[in-house]
Design a protein around this motif. Structure first.
Motif, PDB file in Angstrom:
ATOM      1  N   GLU A  31      -0.164  12.379  -7.646  1.00 53.77           N
ATOM      2  CA  GLU A  31      -0.075  10.938  -7.400  1.00 53.77           C
ATOM      3  C   GLU A  31      -1.054  10.508  -6.321  1.00 53.77           C
ATOM      4  OE1 GLU A  31       3.262   7.466  -6.411  1.00 53.77           O
ATOM      5  OE2 GLU A  31       3.862   9.574  -6.585  1.00 53.77           O
ATOM      6  N   SER A  35      -4.338   8.056  -6.801  1.00 52.42           N
ATOM      7  CA  SER A  35      -4.474   6.828  -6.016  1.00 52.42           C
ATOM      8  C   SER A  35      -5.869   6.664  -5.426  1.00 52.42           C
ATOM      9  CB  SER A  35      -3.437   6.812  -4.884  1.00 52.42           C
ATOM     10  OG  SER A  35      -3.815   7.696  -3.847  1.00 52.42           O
ATOM     11  N   MET A 247       2.834   7.666   1.248  1.00 50.98           N
ATOM     12  CA  MET A 247       2.453   6.674   0.248  1.00 50.98           C
ATOM     13  C   MET A 247       3.361   5.460   0.283  1.00 50.98           C
ATOM     14  SD  MET A 247       1.177   9.008  -2.987  1.00 50.98           S
ATOM     15  CE  MET A 247       0.389   7.610  -3.770  1.00 50.98           C
ATOM     16  N   THR A 251       2.255   1.348   1.321  1.00 52.92           N
ATOM     17  CA  THR A 251       2.470   0.192   0.434  1.00 52.92           C
ATOM     18  C   THR A 251       3.579  -0.733   0.937  1.00 52.92           C
ATOM     19  OG1 THR A 251       3.998   1.512  -0.920  1.00 52.92           O
ATOM     20  CG2 THR A 251       1.661   1.465  -1.590  1.00 52.92           C
TER      21      THR A 251
END
Length: 252
Positions: A31, A35, A247, A251
């Motif tokens: 992941e 990204s 992560m 965000t």
């Protein structure tokens, strides 16, 4: 992630006790890679022994192998290699013989143990790193002092100076931090944009170099002291859980 590069140690960090990658770790690494974050595997292992881990992850990323003596691109091209001068190879070989110390020698051509016929007497090999090990602490301590006195080698002691379990011997000025710094320059990434995760003494320089150095909960005390944060234990998929947390923070 606001972090541009994620440097991951392998044994005791990304890998479990069987040398495999848990699904949680693998999913988080994939992941992060998807990204746009640069993922780099950084290990004391020979690069040949790192390739199956890339297959398990299912991604192509740069590799820093043999404690920073080699840097490989995501496409498998050698970007940098530092080798031990022959006079230092001779010194290590002689000390191992004199003090009955076993070794595992890493070279561009492969990995050889002291019991094998292909050993440090082979001049035509490109020697990178030698791992010294012995059941006799005093023998390793004497070898360490004599190697240190040369002033020409980079030494990493596992255990304590008084009771070393093993010693990594490699060219002066090499290490995971040095190689990671070189790779960052190649990728135009600042050290402040780097996250490094590791668990042992060969990771200390890398943890200090990174903008965010994270030690595993299973790391020795001096390694944890060099880090900014502590990740969960490697047997609890600590790397995957840490990447997921980073992560989420990016965000939020």
């Amino acid at each position: 992630m606001r972090w541009k590069l994620l440097a991951l140690d392998l044994d005791g960090t990304l890998l479990d006790q069987n040398g495999d990658v848990s699904e949680e770790n693998a999913a988080s690494v994939r992941e992060a890679h998807a990204s746009g974050t640069h993922v780099v595997l950084v290990s004391g292992r020979h690069h040949i022994r790192i390739m199956p881990i890339l297959d398990r992850l299912g991604i192509h990323v740069p590799i820093i192998s043999t404690n920073g003596c080699e840097i490989w691109s995501a496409s498998g091209r050698l970007l940098d290699r530092r080798v031990l001068p022959w006079k230092d190879v001779e010194t290590v070989h002689l000390l191992a013989f004199q003090h009955h110390v076993h070794y595992r020698a890493y070279c561009a051509e492969g990995v050889f143990d002291s019991e094998q016929r292909n050993h440090l007497a082979q001049m035509d090999y490109s020697w990178l790193k030698v791992l010294l090990k012995s059941g006799d602490d005093s023998s390793l301590s004497v070898a360490y002092e004599r190697l240190l006195a040369t002033g020409r080698l980079e030494l990493t002691v596992y255990g304590s100076l008084g009771e070393p379990r093993q010693i990594d011997v490699q060219p002066k000025g090499t290490g995971k931090a040095d190689a990671l710094s070189k790779l960052c320059r190649m990728l135009d990434i600042r050290r402040e944009e780097v996250v490094a995760i590791g668990d042992d003494r060969n990771d200390i320089g890398m943890l200090r170099f990174a903008g965010l150095g994270i030690a595993m909960a299973n790391a020795p005390e001096d390694v944890r002291a060099a880090a900014d944060e502590i990740a969960p234990h490697y047997l609890d998929s600590g790397v995957g859980r840490t990447i997921a947390r980073l992560m989420r923070s990016a965000t939020a």
